[in-house]
Design a protein around this motif. Structure first.
Motif, PDB file in Angstrom:
ATOM      1  N   ALA A  57       0.434  -1.580   0.078  1.00 53.35           N
ATOM      2  CA  ALA A  57      -0.322   0.348   0.039  1.00 53.35           C
ATOM      3  C   ALA A  57       0.634   1.371   0.410  1.00 53.35           C
ATOM      4  O   ALA A  57       1.376   1.588   0.498  1.00 53.35           O
ATOM      5  N   GLY A  58       0.648   2.100  -1.169  1.00 50.97           N
ATOM      6  CA  GLY A  58       1.013   3.531  -1.067  1.00 50.97           C
ATOM      7  C   GLY A  58       2.934   3.778  -1.476  1.00 50.97           C
ATOM      8  O   GLY A  58       3.085   2.519  -1.899  1.00 50.97           O
ATOM      9  N   GLU A  59       3.571   4.969  -0.802  1.00 49.48           N
ATOM     10  CA  GLU A  59       4.520   4.752  -1.055  1.00 49.48           C
ATOM     11  C   GLU A  59       5.789   4.007  -0.254  1.00 49.48           C
ATOM     12  O   GLU A  59       5.512   3.882   0.800  1.00 49.48           O
ATOM     13  N   TRP A  60       6.834   3.450  -1.063  1.00 46.96           N
ATOM     14  CA  TRP A  60       7.977   2.196  -0.062  1.00 46.96           C
ATOM     15  C   TRP A  60       8.907   3.449  -0.059  1.00 46.96           C
ATOM     16  O   TRP A  60       9.840   3.614  -0.743  1.00 46.96           O
ATOM     17  N   THR A  61       9.090   4.086   1.383  1.00 45.14           N
ATOM     18  CA  THR A  61      10.188   4.500   2.045  1.00 45.14           C
ATOM     19  C   THR A  61      11.325   4.548   2.216  1.00 45.14           C
ATOM     20  O   THR A  61      11.712   5.630   3.578  1.00 45.14           O
ATOM     21  N   HIS A  62      11.073   3.707   2.484  1.00 44.28           N
ATOM     22  CA  HIS A  62      11.978   2.584   3.939  1.00 44.28           C
ATOM     23  C   HIS A  62      13.476   2.380   3.173  1.00 44.28           C
ATOM     24  O   HIS A  62      13.707   2.577   1.652  1.00 44.28           O
ATOM     25  N   PRO A  63      14.474   2.209   4.403  1.00 43.81           N
ATOM     26  CA  PRO A  63      16.152   2.364   3.470  1.00 43.81           C
ATOM     27  C   PRO A  63      16.138   1.065   2.899  1.00 43.81           C
ATOM     28  O   PRO A  63      17.238   0.439   1.927  1.00 43.81           O
ATOM     29  N   TYR A  64      15.341  -0.077   3.228  1.00 44.96           N
ATOM     30  CA  TYR A  64      15.457  -1.416   2.599  1.00 44.96           C
ATOM     31  C   TYR A  64      14.317  -1.630   2.111  1.00 44.96           C
ATOM     32  O   TYR A  64      13.719  -0.852   1.745  1.00 44.96           O
ATOM     33  N   THR A  65      14.601  -2.793   1.058  1.00 48.90           N
ATOM     34  CA  THR A  65      13.653  -2.941   0.209  1.00 48.90           C
ATOM     35  C   THR A  65      12.796  -3.718   0.100  1.00 48.90           C
ATOM     36  O   THR A  65      12.786  -4.225   1.675  1.00 48.90           O
ATOM     37  N   ARG A  66      11.811  -4.158  -0.710  1.00 49.51           N
ATOM     38  CA  ARG A  66      10.448  -4.915   0.050  1.00 49.51           C
ATOM     39  C   ARG A  66      10.769  -6.142   0.493  1.00 49.51           C
ATOM     40  O   ARG A  66      10.516  -7.133   1.023  1.00 49.51           O
ATOM     41  N   GLU A  67      11.818  -6.503  -0.826  1.00 50.16           N
ATOM     42  CA  GLU A  67      11.886  -7.748  -1.010  1.00 50.16           C
ATOM     43  C   GLU A  67      12.613  -7.935   0.473  1.00 50.16           C
ATOM     44  O   GLU A  67      12.582  -9.548   0.967  1.00 50.16           O
ATOM     45  N   GLU A  68      13.500  -7.327   0.620  1.00 47.16           N
ATOM     46  CA  GLU A  68      14.582  -7.998   2.264  1.00 47.16           C
ATOM     47  C   GLU A  68      13.104  -7.555   3.280  1.00 47.16           C
ATOM     48  O   GLU A  68      13.863  -8.488   4.019  1.00 47.16           O
ATOM     49  N   ALA A  69      13.076  -6.725   3.257  1.00 50.30           N
ATOM     50  CA  ALA A  69      11.505  -7.108   4.684  1.00 50.30           C
ATOM     51  C   ALA A  69      10.793  -8.669   5.061  1.00 50.30           C
ATOM     52  O   ALA A  69      10.538  -9.235   5.638  1.00 50.30           O
ATOM     53  N   ALA A  70      10.262  -8.771   3.702  1.00 52.35           N
ATOM     54  CA  ALA A  70       9.422 -10.254   3.524  1.00 52.35           C
ATOM     55  C   ALA A  70      10.208 -11.354   3.385  1.00 52.35           C
ATOM     56  O   ALA A  70       9.019 -11.878   3.712  1.00 52.35           O
ATOM     57  N   TYR A  71      11.207 -11.295   2.210  1.00 54.47           N
ATOM     58  CA  TYR A  71      11.687 -12.314   1.564  1.00 54.47           C
ATOM     59  C   TYR A  71      12.874 -12.502   1.743  1.00 54.47           C
ATOM     60  O   TYR A  71      13.448 -12.245   1.310  1.00 54.47           O
TER      61      TYR A  71
END
Ligand SMILES: *Cc1c(COP(=O)(O)O)cnc(C)c1O
Length: 956
Positions: A905-919
């Motif tokens: 949801a929305g824009e991804w603003t974190h310094p790590y990737t979405r992949e690093e977050a979930a996978y």
């Protein structure tokens, strides 16, 4: 051919060889490498020879064990249960039996201490609390109590805490259930409360001074009456009113809250939970506003997650034993979650109208029976009743009860030579009633059925209840099935992956072990059925008692306590009884090491003892010097030492024999907390270590599933000199136990054999493992813990090891250096493990800032590796934070866990990737558990206490 033990133990011989290699252990001559490890790890002074005698039968296969269980089951006779007295026939909706009771997604879950991965059962429990609070007409209900009788005892203790009255008198309704009276006597005596019995319904006046009064509503006799005058009088004297109320009756009659009660207690058994020869069932407690901080046990509340969405969690945990220890509101740890879930789903399934219809059916059945009996000349004692009638039949009671049993297969309640009591329930048929009438000699002709109850008009319930949509939206079976699936999908249980919780032993709960508990021959027995009907179960109990005595080195075992905490209480009461019998009433001091589990201290207080804390040294062992000093300082008053072995630090203490001898020399008794028995079974026995009494946790060591926070079974095992003081029960089918021991202590559970309904699980476990299998399981568990410790040592210091450098069946990883170096906390690691698909290990027990890992014997090497890999990678992530690659306030650890919606949801603003977050690990792609909420704000929920279903709009 492989055995059951091969399937129970996760690591193969080849895998074990790999693991032992990693530990640098090679096989000695004539022994398996794992034996070398155990020789290293378990001190020689306590290790038992493999060849030592065991009376356990050789291991049976699954099919053999099932056949034996069938044979035992066939020796039980399921008669129509019209005894009542707190236990009633009920119909478990099949959709609940199959999708909850027989579904590992529900029964293998742990207590919801990690709320982010427990939203499903927390929702079921908040439904339970809502149901109880609304039916009792009070503000806040907990989830849950161990049974009705113990709930009354907890109600008494709550009244003692909350009342400003100085009196020590608690008034007991003469028309209370007999098992409750007996249990209250045990519990009151232990803490110096004086019980005074009064025939409250008959208008007997209250004593002038009191701190509380207990009313059974409806009475054990069946009488429905208005206790509000008694409640007012209790309030006037500065006391609290505790009302034990039948939840089904409350669908038709005025709620205790509306009559002024401060506390309502009872059981939810008849909400779809089989009688099971006494348990397990969920007891309940609800309190008026202002008393919620006094509640014992677990309380589910609504809080919010990191994004402000509503989320459930356990509230006000600072009341509980694991934090407050001897100042806790109760010693309850494991409760009855699985059964509370079933009872709440029964209400979800039927809704308020359905419940009212079920209650009306029971009530009209009783009225119809009463009419029949009165026409035949019998005297029905009360004119106002719900489902239970008391019938006077001078001189004929025994004959009638015998006839009902022998000729009509119906169980009635023999009160005395002149009085019979009969209860109807959801399962009672028209034919049942005609049969009972015949047993009374009421003639053959069938009278017209008048659908009317015998409830007094003044007590007809007027207000609405269960108005929340959850109690209306699932009326079709399709909807019900999907609701149960939706909730189960939100939770992490053993059917998803390992739950490496130190001290909790989350091992396999095998399907074969679970099979028999829903067989009607075990599930549908009334706890007070006559001995001739329950011979199969009594035989099973005898065998299990004997086997547990054998493997622990004790002489006598009682299966009555329905959780470890209750076993502790029973064991300490036995010690106290022993000292008193010896004329040593002054021996009331209980020494407890500082590292002990919170229940130990809380139980000691409930047994009327004074807790004196013994220090531990920097290795986590009992400080012998301090122990000797404390013994000397309390020489005249020493009652007991309560220790855990191996210690709660997961270490085999070398000095245990010296410790127990020092206590015995001073005239004290030794209580060994058996929660860590999984590190010892087959290698050593508490009885041989100098233990006089222990409790075991069948839901840890002996394969009963945790059920999301219960049921448990906490047998108390003791040497012969304490056996006379173990818990007896006034309604037990027989006095004698395995080994010929006769117990004479007061009861600690409502039913003679506690949660007998789940004993086939542990019976099957021992029967299929045999002595060798149990020993191999211990070795595999110790190997797994040592392997995890060795592999993670370079990343997280292992806090304690024994003299050999080995841990026992669990290891404590010290995360304080990590926090120091990176700012990442033990909480961050626990929540990040969710992103990796794991349940966190035990957090901050017994040492703050640590994780205690107990892999158990049931995990295979692949799963151990997956966990090790996750922990190593999390360490690397923390190092990346320290190195400045990620912001200390915005990194995958402090933001964990990540929900699916937070990633897309929305824009991804974190310094790590979405992949690093979930996978963060590739293997997660193949099948990932998604938590339904972000990290939950613990403090918010305590500040804004909401313990009932939030409105649906809250989730919009
Ligand atoms: C689990 C545990 C208990 C309490 O047992 P329950 O069955 O939860 O009441 C007591 N002591 C220790 C060390 C435990 O791990």
């Amino acid at each position: 051919m492989t055995t059951f033990a091969d399937r129970h133990i996760g690591t193969t011989v080849e895998a074990q060889r790999v693991m032992l290699d990693a530990l640098g252990i090679a096989a000695g001559e004539d022994e398996r490498p794992v034996d070398t490890l155990m020789r290293d790890a378990v001190p020689a002074s306590i290790r038992r020879d493999r060849a030592a005698e065991s009376t356990l039968p050789a291991a049976a296969s699954e099919s053999e064990a099932l056949a034996e269980l069938r044979a035992l089951a066939s020796r039980n006779t399921v008669n129509r249960p019209m005894i009542g007295q707190g236990y009633y026939g009920t119909i478990t909706p099949s959709v609940i039996q199959r999708n909850v009771l027989e579904n590992p997604s529900w029964y293998t879950a742990y207590t919801p201490y990690q709320p982010e991965i427990s939203q499903g059962r927390l929702e079921a429990l908040i439904n339970f609390q809502t149901m109880v609070a609304e039916l009792t007409g009070l503000d806040t209900a907990n989830a849950s109590m161990l049974d009705e009788s113990t709930a009354v005892a907890e109600g008494m203790l709550l009244a003692r805490r909350a009342s400003k009255a100085t009196s020590n008198v608690f008034v007991v309704d003469a028309d209370a259930l007999p098992q409750t009276k007996a249990l209250l006597a045990t519990r009151a005596e232990a803490v110096g409360i004086e019980l005074v019995e009064r025939a409250l319904a008959a208008g007997e006046t209250l004593p002038e001074a009191l701190f509380g009064v207990f009313v059974q509503y409806p009475g054990a006799s069946g009488l429905v009456w208005d206790p509000s005058a008694v409640i007012d009088a209790a309030h006037l004297a500065g006391g609290l009113a505790v009302v034990a109320a039948d939840l089904l009756a409350l669908t038709l009659i005025s709620s205790p809250g509306s009559l002024g009660a401060d506390v309502a207690v009872g059981t939810t058994q008849r909400f779809g939970v089989p009688m099971g020869f006494g348990g397990p069932h969920a007891g309940y407690m609800a309190v008026r506003s202002g008393l919620e901080r006094q509640l014992p046990g677990r309380l589910v509340g609504v809080s919010q997650d990191a994004e402000g969405h509503p989320a459930y969690r356990l509230s006000l945990q600072t009341r509980e034993q694991h934090i407050r220890r001897e100042k806790a509101t109760s010693n309850i740890c494991t409760a009855q979650v699985l059964l509370a879930v079933m009872a709440s789903m029964y209400a979800v399934c039927h809704g308020p109208d359905g419940l009212r219809a079920i209650a009306s059916r029971a009530a009209t059945g009783a009225r119809f029976l009463a009419t029949q009996l009165e026409r035949s000349g019998a005297e029905v004692v009360h004119g106002a009743y719900f489902d239970t009638i008391t019938v006077r039949v001078p001189g004929r009671a025994e004959e009638i009860v015998r006839r009902a049993h022998d000729e009509f297969g119906t169980l009635l309640n023999l009160v005395d030579a002149d009085t019979v009591r009969v209860s109807t329930d959801e399962t009672t048929t028209h034919e049942d009633i005609l049969r009972v009438a015949s047993a009374f000699g009421a003639g053959e002709d069938s009278f017209a059925y008048i659908p009317a109850t015998a409830l007094p008009a003044a007590l007809h319930r007027q207000d609405e209840y269960l108005t929340h949509p959850v109690f209306h939206a699932h009326r079709s079976e399709t909807a019900m099935m999907r609701y149960l699936k939706t909730l189960a999908d939100r939770d992490y249980a053993l059917d998803r992956g390992m739950i490496p919780l130190g001290s909790c032993t989350m091992k396999l709960n095998a399907a074969t072990e679970m099979a028999a508990i829903t067989w009607p021959e075990f599930a549908e027995l009334h706890p007070f059925a006559p001995e001739q009907d329950v011979r199969g179960t009594l035989e099973l109990i005898d065998q299990l008692e004997a086997w547990l005595a054998d493997v622990t080195g004790y002489d006598a075992v009682s299966l009555q306590p329905n959780a470890g905490s209750q076993g502790e209480l029973a064991g300490l009461l036995a010690i106290r009884g022993y000292h008193r019998a010896n004329g040593d009433a002054q021996r009331t001091v209980c020494l407890i090491p500082s590292s002990a589990h919170g229940t130990n201290a809380a139980s000691a207080v409930l047994a009327g003892m004074t807790v004196v804390v013994v220090a531990c040294d920097e290795l986590g062992n009992v400080d012998l010097g301090d122990l000797r000093a404390k013994i000397a300082a309390n020489a005249e008053t020493l009652a007991a030492l309560m220790i855990t072995y191996p210690s709660t630090h997961g270490v085999y203490e070398q000095d245990v024999l010296e410790i127990t001898a020092a206590v015995h020399d001073a005239g004290g008794q030794v209580y060994i907390d058996g929660a860590n028995l999984n590190a010892l079974l087959g290698y050593s026995r508490f009885g041989d270590l100098g233990g006089d009494v222990s409790h075991l946790n069948l839901h840890k060591t002996f394969a009963i599933p945790h059920g999301g926070g219960g049921p448990g079974v906490g047998p108390v095992a003791a040497k012969a000199h304490l056996a006379p003081h173990l818990p007896a029960h006034p309604l037990a089918q027989r006095a004698e136990h395995a080994g010929g021991h006769v117990f004479a202590g007061g009861p600690v559970s409502g039913a003679p054999y506690g949660s007998a309904g789940v004993l086939p699980i542990s019976w099957a476990y021992v029967r299929m493992m045999g002595a060798d299998g149990l020993r191999d399981a211990t070795a595999a568990a110790v190997l797994a813990a040592n392997y995890v410790a060795a592999r993670l040592e370079g990343h997280y210091p292992v806090l304690y090891t024994g003299e050999s450098g080995r841990v026992a069946h669990e290891c404590i990883l010290d995360l304080r250096p990590l926090k120091e170096a990176t700012g990442i906390t033990v909480d961050d690691v626990a929540k990040r493990l969710i992103d990796y698909g794991f349940h966190s290990p035990t957090m901050s027990f017994p040492v703050a800032g640590t994780l205690m890992v107990e892999p158990t014997e049931s995990e295979d090497l692949g799963e151990l590796e997956r966990f090790i890999e996750a922990m190593i990678q999390i360490k690397a992530e923390a190092d990346a934070v320290a190195a400045g690659r990620w912001d200390a306030a915005d990194n995958p650890l402090v933001n964990a866990p990540h929900t699916a919606v937070s990633l897309i949801a929305g824009e991804w603003t974190h310094p790590y990737t979405r992949e690093e977050a979930a996978y963060p690990i590739r293997s997660l792609v193949a099948g990932k558990y998604w938590p339904p909420v972000r990290r939950i704000d613990q403090a918010y929920g305590d500040r804004n206490l909401v313990c009932a279903c939030p409105p649906v709009e809250a989730f919009a």
